[in-house]
Write a protein that holds these residues in place. Structure first.
Motif, mmCIF file in Angstrom:
data_model
loop_
_atom_site.group_PDB
_atom_site.id
_atom_site.type_symbol
_atom_site.label_atom_id
_atom_site.label_comp_id
_atom_site.label_asym_id
_atom_site.label_seq_id
_atom_site.Cartn_x
_atom_site.Cartn_y
_atom_site.Cartn_z
ATOM 1 N N GLU B 129 0.862 -1.186 0.000
ATOM 2 C CA GLU B 129 0.000 0.000 0.000
ATOM 3 C C GLU B 129 0.895 1.230 0.000
ATOM 4 O O GLU B 129 1.762 1.368 0.858
ATOM 5 N N LYS B 131 1.172 5.466 -0.259
ATOM 6 C CA LYS B 131 0.399 6.673 0.003
ATOM 7 C C LYS B 131 1.133 7.885 -0.559
ATOM 8 O O LYS B 131 2.350 8.016 -0.390
ATOM 9 N N THR B 139 -3.785 13.860 1.389
ATOM 10 C CA THR B 139 -3.532 12.645 0.626
ATOM 11 C C THR B 139 -4.081 12.837 -0.786
ATOM 12 O O THR B 139 -5.265 13.089 -0.967
ATOM 13 N N ILE B 142 -3.991 6.928 -3.008
ATOM 14 C CA ILE B 142 -3.479 5.706 -2.386
ATOM 15 C C ILE B 142 -3.468 4.640 -3.477
ATOM 16 O O ILE B 142 -4.417 4.537 -4.258
#
Lengths: 144, 156
Positions: B129, B131, B139, B142
């Motif tokens: 994962e 980011k 953010t 993702i």
């Protein structure tokens, strides 16, 4: 640019406009340079064969980019791509066309946004779906 | 299955450990080059004048431009025992557009490791994962990826 598509224009089952791509070995090299993915299976035939592959193959992420474009072309300037998922089930090789397609699976409003969910995929020139995916986007409402 | 697992305790311990951060400067030329490489002629990626008239008020990056960014090094390095690698797929969530001049800080972590027998023999799946956070602390996206590794046929 195509005309803007509005939330009111789509129903479950509405087809996403097809995008044809004709990837070449040159494009794979350009993508390697632009993305920084220099893994040799994408441009070195001998290396690819030693890895059990039939030919150099398209970067999965390039196919991901094609499916991203399928969505961004279709939702237009005022649509917003929110989620995009792709699975590389089959390999695609340069020199033959691939077709990005899709169909609307769900349509609903959530938190003030007009959401459409689409099944999307790339298929090769023989109609085999090599790269299934799914996308979620917000569409604008038709102005009064 | 009597085959011994190739997943070591060290690999299991690496799951969930976040990498160092690395901040990528987003250059206009890199966006244009990326759009050209994927063959996407949408003017919001390469035509400053048209992009200024768009809802974004300037150039933005294509959705998968994040693939050109790198994260910081892993604090715990995980090496698959197999040398051949394939990309299994990606899942993206998008929150903020990326523009020239943005500074995108990237961290990644392994979220899962598992094995499965496939057409290329025993295959190891490493899910990560990643980011992408912009200079305002928001953010931007993702990405969840699945990397597949296997033993090349000529080494077995």
């Amino acid at each position: 640019m195509a005309e803007q598509i509005y939330f009111e224009d789509v129903e479950e089952g509405t087809e996403v406009a097809t995008l044809r791509k004709d990837p070449t070995t040159q494009q794979l090299v350009m993508y390697a340079g632009a993305s920084g993915d220099y893994y040799q299976i994408h441009y070195d035939l001998e290396f690819a064969k030693n890895n059990g592959l039939p030919d150099v193959i398209l970067h999965g992420a390039l196919k991901n980019a094609f499916l991203g474009q399928v969505m961004t072309d279709w939702i237009g300037d005022w649509g917003t791509l929110k989620k995009l998922s792709v699975q590389y089930r089959g390999m695609d090789v340069p020199g033959t066309p691939v077709f990005g397609k899709g169909v609307v699976k769900k349509k609903y409003q959530l938190d003030g946004e007009n959401i459409v969910e689409c099944e999307i995929w790339l298929e090769d020139h023989q109609g085999q779906r090599t790269t299934p995916g799914y996308a979620v986007a917000a569409l604008p409402e038709r102005p009064e | 299955m009597t085959q011994e697992s190739a997943i070591t305790p060290e690999m299991k311990a690496a799951i969930g450990v976040e990498s160092e951060a690395y901040t990528n400067e987003v250059e206009k030329g890199a966006i244009i080059k990326f759009a050209r490489a994927i063959g996407d002629t949408n003017p919001i990626y390469n035509d400053e004048e048209a992009a200024r008239k768009s809802r974004y008020g300037g150039l933005v990056a294509p959705p998968t431009f994040f693939r050109s960014m790198r994260s910081g090094p892993m604090k715990v390095d995980v090496q698959s025992p197999y040398s051949a690698n394939l990309d299994g797929g990606s899942e993206w969530e998008y929150y903020e557009p990326v523009r020239p001049g943005d500074r995108i800080t990237v961290t990644t972590k392994i979220s899962n490791i598992f094995e499965r027998a496939g057409r290329l023999g025993n295959m190891m799946f490493i899910q990560r994962e990643t980011k992408y956070v912009n200079q305002f602390g928001s953010t931007a996206a993702i990405q969840r990826t699945t990397g597949i590794s296997y033993q090349p046929p000529d080494e077995s």
